[in-house]
Enzyme design. Structure first.
Site, short mmCIF file in Angstrom:
data_model
loop_
_atom_site.label_atom_id
_atom_site.label_comp_id
_atom_site.label_asym_id
_atom_site.label_seq_id
_atom_site.Cartn_x
_atom_site.Cartn_y
_atom_site.Cartn_z
N ARG A 26 0.81 -1.22 0.00
CA ARG A 26 0.00 0.00 0.00
C ARG A 26 0.85 1.28 0.00
O ARG A 26 0.57 2.19 -0.78
CB ARG A 26 -1.00 -0.03 1.16
CG ARG A 26 -2.16 -1.03 0.91
CD ARG A 26 -3.02 -1.17 2.13
NE ARG A 26 -2.20 -1.52 3.29
CZ ARG A 26 -2.59 -1.37 4.54
NH1 ARG A 26 -3.75 -0.85 4.82
NH2 ARG A 26 -1.80 -1.74 5.52
N ASN A 62 -6.82 -2.68 1.57
CA ASN A 62 -6.67 -4.14 1.63
C ASN A 62 -8.03 -4.79 1.74
O ASN A 62 -8.83 -4.38 2.57
CB ASN A 62 -5.90 -4.52 2.90
CG ASN A 62 -4.40 -4.59 2.66
OD1 ASN A 62 -3.95 -4.60 1.52
ND2 ASN A 62 -3.64 -4.63 3.72
#
Ligand code: ZN
Ligand code: ZN
Ligand code: FE
Length: 750
Positions: free
Chosen positions: A17, A35
């Site tokens: 990320r 996520n």
């Protein structure tokens, strides 16, 4: 236009990320990254949106791997900024990463005097550090790891929360202010432990003097600890050093007195010790390595790599031609090699056949008499994990032990699994495997289930994996052997239990690795496994597919004189076999009188190739006893000469049996001519495989512990022009059995 990506693969818990965040920021894109249970979701808006995915693919964090990207075009939402959205319910199939060797950036910081983590022995970041060995539960958050007792200091917390920091969400993040600390204990005269540790001699008031002062003090403390260890090692002392997945026993590998002392104290007279070296140059001084092996040694997993000896260090790996070598992989190892300039023995601290030791208390209890000093620290090892062991054959890898750095190993499959399957593996080199959703997970090496502690460790690992993957088995698959501990455990679970023949499971494990279906000619050669006819199999030629197998040929049965004991002491078994082939030749061996009246009806029958190696090694004069598993094979290998011509055909097939009586005769007649016998024997085995392969129009699979023999493997690969599959990135020995069992389940029960 808004783009929405779903990215699947190894994309969680690996700094994925933040990478997305950085790229989006750079491209001035708006949207978010999140996520989810299926993978990472990214939505972006902005002029540069077309560039995004290519740039991402070229700038992945080192541990990430993209398997699949799905893409949608949607109407604009006019996002204001780009952000990382924190998922409320983290996915249950969160990827659990293996532990990762210290990265270059952390190393650089660790040796930078100006850095606040100068010489800090627990430095790590999003891309490196402990993972599997510290995790207690999911999701992988600090509070679910053994780092939970260390409260982050302000500075660490800031790094942890900053998406642009290379420690963003690094769960084991810490520093001198807030993290674990080393302690060194050593034996004094009355057998008591003396201790030097930071926490003990905390200096009052130091906090007020500021962080810089503190780094200076603490790094000095670290230096003092390693100076002391250096002195111990130079004086030939035996130590234990806490690593990632357990303790290593260590001593100066170039000090033969120290090595001898370690062997005596540990009661391990023969089995080779692995050695850790300062760097690749130092390895090259002691070993002959090729480019491929160099690559394996340097790879980010830092496994033990088995390579050829150049300089013989007494006591390390006597009578064989190779060493197991590896490089530092934790900050602690790197710190140690700043102070010493010799390789060290670094062998798993355990009592033989027992799991690796994780705590000082256990170490003191079990190996207190073996060690003179212990380098410990106060972060617990939750899950044990041994070092991995591999070797190179030409340009391919053979995996002997899949553990630290590689395992737990997860595979994505193209099938939805329901019901869930647990495979419990074999009895030796045990591993377990799980299958659920579209995943297969292989555990690290658990070990030989020969002691109570080992069986407990096996059970504990099953519990751990059930917890870490929120996994509940519906079906269990195990080995056909009724006496395996794994089989016995499985039978007690009150769940449907399927048993797969051992050598077929070996072949299935290779089929799993290469995602194979259909018919194969399969050679499954190993030590022992329970056969469908209740005999001990081990030299098997099958026609196999994912559903079933047919036993085409097997090595002619012989009596397993001595039963289990024959593994260590093959002399009676060997001379008895010789007696049945040629009594006159057998008379030359001192055991003849002991075996001449034996009735073969009283013994288990076996076709084991492992035992054939032992027999040849004994009759040919390579060994007196088989001191440890694989010894006879390595003794034979060390005398192989590829330039020697050996074209006599010393075997025959009769009905379903491969008869090597002629080969045994040859061995005995040339007893003592070690080069000739070794070369003839290994070439004959290769010849058997190649000849049979020529006659049968099917691709070939090789699996089973005997194929750990890299000389044999090389000889087959060089001489055959058929497509040959064998386990490379999964264990070719019994460590792969659980995967083979899972493969059968996936293809037959789902
Ligand atoms: Zn790092
Ligand atoms: Zn800190
Ligand atoms: Fe096996």
């Amino acid at each position: 236009m808004r783009y929405r990506f779903l990215i699947e693969g190894i994309v969680q818990g690996v700094g994925f990320r933040p990478s997305v965040y950085k790229i989006a920021k750079k491209l001035n894109l708006k949207g978010y990254v999140l996520n989810s249970g299926e993978g990472v979701i990214v939505e972006i808006e902005g002029e540069n949106r077309d560039k995004f995915i290519d740039i991402l693919k070229n700038n992945l964090p080192p541990l990430a791997k993209i398997d699949k990207v799905t893409f949608e075009k949607l109407p604009l939402k006019n996002y204001r900024d780009f952000e990382i959205i924190h998922s409320k319910n983290s996915s249950k199939t969160t990827f659990i990463s293996p532990d990762i060797s210290i990265c270059d950036e952390c190393l650089k910081e660790m040796f930078d005097e100006k850095n606040r983590r100068y010489l800090y022995p627990f430095i790590n970041c999003t891309n490196c550090g402990p993972r599997y060995t510290i995790i207690e539960n999911i999701p992988y958050d600090r509070k679910n790891t053994s780092m939970k007792k260390f409260k982050m200091c302000e500075k660490c917390e800031k790094e942890y929360n900053n998406p642009l920091d290379r420690r963003y969400h690094a769960q084991p993040i810490s520093c001198y202010e807030c993290g674990p600390r080393l302690s060194l204990k050593w034996k004094v005269e009355n057998g008591e432990w003396e201790e030097e540790s930071g926490s003990r001699k905390e200096r009052v008031g130091s906090r007020k003097e500021g962080v810089e002062k503190r780094v200076e003090e603490r790094s000095e403390e670290v230096i003092q600890i390693f100076k002391k260890i250096t002195k111990f090692l130079k004086n030939g002392k035996i130590g234990a050093i806490k690593g990632l997945g357990g303790f290593h026993l260590v001593c100066d590998a170039t000090n033969k007195e120290a090595v001898k002392k370690l062997r005596e104290r540990k009661n391990r007279p023969y089995k080779p010790f692995a050695m850790m070296f300062k760097d690749i140059e130092q390895i090259k001084k002691y070993c002959e390595i090729n480019e491929f092996e160099e690559k394996l040694i340097l790879c980010k997993e830092k496994p033990i790599v088995v390579v050829k000896k150049k300089i013989d260090l007494k006591g390390i790996a006597d009578n064989i031609d190779r060493y197991g070598v590896f490089l530092p992989y934790t900050p602690i190892h790197y710190l140690l090699f700043e102070f010493i300039d010799f390789p060290i023995v670094a062998t798993s601290a355990n009592i033989s056949n027992e799991p690796i030791i994780r705590s000082f208390e256990e170490l003191n209890e079990k190996l207190g008499d073996v060690v003179d000093f212990v380098l410990d620290y106060d972060r617990d090892i939750v899950n044990a994990c041994d070092d991995s062991v591999i070797c190179g054959v030409d340009e391919k890898i053979l995996t002997y032990r899949l553990s630290r750095g590689y395992a737990p190993k997860s595979f994505s499959i193209d099938k939805k699994i329901k019901p869930n399957i647990l495979a419990v593996g074999a009895n030796q080199k045990n591993t377990i495997a799980l299958s659920f959703k579209d995943k297969v997970i292989l555990s690290p090496h658990i070990g030989d289930l020969l002691t109570i502690d080992a069986v407990e460790y096996f059970e504990r690992t099953i519990e751990t994996f059930k917890r870490l993957y929120s996994f509940k088995p519906d079906i269990i698959i195990g080995d056909l052997h009724p006496e395996y501990e794994s089989t016995k455990w499985a039978k007690n679970q009150n769940l449907p239990f399927y048993q797969i023949q051992h050598h077929y499971a070996h072949i299935l494990s290779a089929m799993f690795e290469f995602n194979l279906k259909g018919e194969f000619l399969a050679f499954s050669f190993d030590g022992t496994g329970y056969g469908e006819d209740k005999n001990i199999w081990g030299g098997e030629v099958f026609i196999a597919n994912e559903n079933s197998f047919k036993r085409l040929y097997h090595f002619k049965y012989f009596s397993l004189v001595g039963g289990e004991k024959a593994v260590k002491n093959p002399s009676l078994m060997a001379v008895n076999l010789l007696k049945n082939i040629d009594e006159n030749l057998a008379k030359n061996y001192k055991e003849f009188n002991l075996v001449k009246n034996l009735d073969d009806k009283n013994f288990l029958k076996t076709s084991s190739m492992g035992r054939i190696f032992d027999i040849v090694a004994y009759l040919g004069g390579y060994i007196d006893k088989n001191h440890y598993e694989g010894y006879s094979g390595m003794r034979i290998e060390s005398f192989y000469n590829e330039n020697l011509k050996t074209d006599k055909r010393l075997w025959a097939i009769e009905n379903e049996e491969i008869d090597i009586s002629e080969l045994i005769r040859f061995v005995v007649k040339n007893r003592g001519n070690l080069e000739l016998i070794a070369t003839t024997f290994l070439n004959t085995l290769a010849d058997i495989i190649i000849s049979i392969s020529k006659d049968i129009d099917l691709p070939v699979i090789l699996s089973g512990g005997v194929f750990q023999n890299k000389t044999l493997m090389k000889s087959i690969l060089n001489k055959s022009n058929k497509k040959i599959y064998f386990n490379q990135n999964t264990p070719i020995n019994d460590g792969g059995i659980s995967l083979g069992q899972i493969k059968w389940g996936i293809d037959n029960l789902i």
